[in-house]
Design a protein around this motif. Structure first.
Motif, PDB file in Angstrom:
ATOM      1  N   MET A 143       1.029  -1.154   0.146  1.00 53.87           N
ATOM      2  CA  MET A 143      -0.156  -0.094   0.054  1.00 53.87           C
ATOM      3  C   MET A 143       0.815   1.154   0.089  1.00 53.87           C
ATOM      4  O   MET A 143       1.695   1.532   0.860  1.00 53.87           O
ATOM      5  N   GLY A 144       0.691   2.180  -0.920  1.00 52.66           N
ATOM      6  CA  GLY A 144       1.443   3.411  -0.835  1.00 52.66           C
ATOM      7  C   GLY A 144       1.054   4.251   0.293  1.00 52.66           C
ATOM      8  O   GLY A 144      -0.134   4.439   0.685  1.00 52.66           O
ATOM      9  N   PRO A 154      -7.834  12.588   5.971  1.00 47.97           N
ATOM     10  CA  PRO A 154      -6.644  11.625   5.303  1.00 47.97           C
ATOM     11  C   PRO A 154      -6.759  10.283   6.273  1.00 47.97           C
ATOM     12  O   PRO A 154      -7.630  10.430   7.471  1.00 47.97           O
ATOM     13  N   LEU A 155      -6.541   9.253   5.743  1.00 45.77           N
ATOM     14  CA  LEU A 155      -6.641   7.879   6.285  1.00 45.77           C
ATOM     15  C   LEU A 155      -5.008   7.844   6.783  1.00 45.77           C
ATOM     16  O   LEU A 155      -4.267   7.627   6.142  1.00 45.77           O
ATOM     17  N   TYR A 156      -4.982   7.674   8.224  1.00 47.09           N
ATOM     18  CA  TYR A 156      -3.752   7.443   8.928  1.00 47.09           C
ATOM     19  C   TYR A 156      -3.515   5.956   8.823  1.00 47.09           C
ATOM     20  O   TYR A 156      -4.201   5.305   9.159  1.00 47.09           O
ATOM     21  N   VAL A 157      -2.104   5.733   8.508  1.00 46.81           N
ATOM     22  CA  VAL A 157      -1.589   4.394   8.189  1.00 46.81           C
ATOM     23  C   VAL A 157      -0.603   4.028   9.396  1.00 46.81           C
ATOM     24  O   VAL A 157       0.542   4.713   9.464  1.00 46.81           O
ATOM     25  N   GLU A 158      -1.001   3.022  10.258  1.00 44.09           N
ATOM     26  CA  GLU A 158      -0.199   2.724  11.512  1.00 44.09           C
ATOM     27  C   GLU A 158       0.891   1.673  10.786  1.00 44.09           C
ATOM     28  O   GLU A 158       0.470   0.538  10.326  1.00 44.09           O
ATOM     29  N   VAL A 159       2.335   1.937  10.874  1.00 46.98           N
ATOM     30  CA  VAL A 159       3.089   1.237  10.335  1.00 46.98           C
ATOM     31  C   VAL A 159       4.162   0.470  11.557  1.00 46.98           C
ATOM     32  O   VAL A 159       4.659   1.358  12.288  1.00 46.98           O
ATOM     33  N   GLY A 160       4.365  -0.786  11.540  1.00 43.45           N
ATOM     34  CA  GLY A 160       5.124  -1.512  12.442  1.00 43.45           C
ATOM     35  C   GLY A 160       6.609  -1.960  11.886  1.00 43.45           C
ATOM     36  O   GLY A 160       6.945  -1.230  10.814  1.00 43.45           O
ATOM     37  N   ILE A 165       1.798  -2.954   7.799  1.00 44.05           N
ATOM     38  CA  ILE A 165       0.747  -2.137   8.367  1.00 44.05           C
ATOM     39  C   ILE A 165      -0.079  -2.844   9.450  1.00 44.05           C
ATOM     40  O   ILE A 165      -0.348  -4.000   9.139  1.00 44.05           O
ATOM     41  N   ARG A 166      -0.291  -2.115  10.408  1.00 38.50           N
ATOM     42  CA  ARG A 166      -0.852  -2.567  11.763  1.00 38.50           C
ATOM     43  C   ARG A 166      -2.345  -2.256  11.801  1.00 38.50           C
ATOM     44  O   ARG A 166      -3.071  -2.948  12.304  1.00 38.50           O
ATOM     45  N   LEU A 227      -0.133  -6.653   4.680  1.00 36.66           N
ATOM     46  CA  LEU A 227       0.072  -5.776   4.231  1.00 36.66           C
ATOM     47  C   LEU A 227       1.309  -4.830   4.452  1.00 36.66           C
ATOM     48  O   LEU A 227       1.246  -4.667   5.504  1.00 36.66           O
ATOM     49  N   ASP A 228       2.080  -4.478   3.384  1.00 38.62           N
ATOM     50  CA  ASP A 228       3.129  -3.469   3.819  1.00 38.62           C
ATOM     51  C   ASP A 228       2.964  -2.407   3.251  1.00 38.62           C
ATOM     52  O   ASP A 228       2.349  -2.093   2.399  1.00 38.62           O
ATOM     53  N   ALA A 229       3.596  -1.282   3.826  1.00 36.55           N
ATOM     54  CA  ALA A 229       3.683   0.025   3.281  1.00 36.55           C
ATOM     55  C   ALA A 229       4.645   0.412   2.295  1.00 36.55           C
ATOM     56  O   ALA A 229       5.919  -0.236   2.603  1.00 36.55           O
ATOM     57  N   TRP A 230       4.696   1.246   1.115  1.00 37.96           N
ATOM     58  CA  TRP A 230       5.755   1.524   0.454  1.00 37.96           C
ATOM     59  C   TRP A 230       5.486   3.257   0.393  1.00 37.96           C
ATOM     60  O   TRP A 230       4.537   3.773   0.219  1.00 37.96           O
ATOM     61  N   LEU A 231       6.703   3.747   0.815  1.00 39.67           N
ATOM     62  CA  LEU A 231       6.727   5.413   0.971  1.00 39.67           C
ATOM     63  C   LEU A 231       7.099   6.318  -0.254  1.00 39.67           C
ATOM     64  O   LEU A 231       8.127   5.953  -0.921  1.00 39.67           O
TER      65      LEU A 231
END
Length: 262
Positions: A143-144, A154-160, A165-166, A227-231
């Motif tokens: 997920m970008g 905005p939708l805040y994304v909690e990243v661990g 993504i948490r 799900l992983d985050a991509w910055l």
């Protein structure tokens, strides 16, 4: 790799502010929003590009039908078009889901403005991860995200750890006071790379009568999807007339940086 574009919104705020064109046909420089995405997705290996537009925008429908017949600038576009009015972006994705089964896909809304070079890197990373997942790795989506917050809601994304993504949150309250002082929170960039299995969760969301893409994303986490985050450095949306000039300036900066690099 399949791609999908949600272009079914009404663009009412733009119209109220004097923008005559429906949102997908709003131009940034010499290129309208929908054509920009079609060009970029085709350049990034699209096997198909599924697009949904609403029934109240015949200009958009006719434009896309023309692109499907004749391509863009002499290049064929693997476009699949759905014309239907929907109550939310999640419902629009559901209408496209029959075209997305069987392959990983990348989804955006029509007004998502990003750096093309970053998007190419994102797609390359997602492709590698999906290939690894086919060999037994556990990733279900990439997920970008961005730390540039310019959205009204905005939708805040909690990243661990490991960029996993948490959770997805309407506010940054999940951050401690210390974290809020030292870290810029991440928000969704509106760029979603997902495995086809995610469509099962989407179907269950529809059965429960849920709305909004953010609730679908929360359901993915609840269902145990990895799900992983991509910055991304910066991503813009076109919600107001003033956003058009802001996006044009952003893309001019990208063009300048590319020219200097060359």
């Amino acid at each position: 790799m399949k791609y999908a574009i949600i272009a079914a919104g009404e663009g009412s705020r733009l119209a109220e502010e004097g923008v005559a064109e429906p949102k997908p046909l709003v131009r940034l420089g010499s290129e309208c929003l929908i054509d920009r995405l079609l060009r970029i997705f085709t350049a990034n290996g699209a096997s198909e590009i599924a697009v949904i537009c609403n029934e109240q925008s015949p200009q958009v429908r006719h434009h896309l039908e023309e692109v499907a017949r004749n391509g863009l600038d002499g290049r064929a576009i693997p476009l699949r078009l759905v014309v239907k009015t929907t109550p939310s972006s999640m419902h629009s994705l559901y209408e496209l889901s029959g075209l997305l089964a069987g392959e990983p896909f990348v989804l955006t809304t029509v007004d998502t403005i990003f750096r093309e070079s970053e998007f190419t890197s994102y797609v390359e990373t997602f492709t590698r991860m999906m290939t690894a997942a086919g060999s037994g790795a556990s990733l279900d989506g990439l997920m970008g995200v961005t730390d540039y917050v310019d959205d009204e809601k905005p939708l805040y994304v909690e990243v661990g750890d490991g960029w996993q993504i948490r959770g997805f949150h309407d506010t940054p309250d999940y951050l401690s006071a210390a974290e809020t002082k030292t870290n810029q929170p991440f928000v969704s960039a509106g760029i979603y790379g997902l495995s086809p299995h995610s469509l099962d969760t989407l179907s269950r969301c529809m059965e429960r009568g849920e709305h909004r893409m953010r609730n679908f994303q929360r359901a993915l986490v609840a269902d145990g999807f990895r799900l992983d985050a991509w910055l991304f450095s910066k991503v813009l949306d076109i919600d107001h007339a003033s956003d058009i000039e802001k996006a044009e300036d952003f893309l001019k900066t990208e063009d300048f940086e590319s020219a200097v690099h060359i």
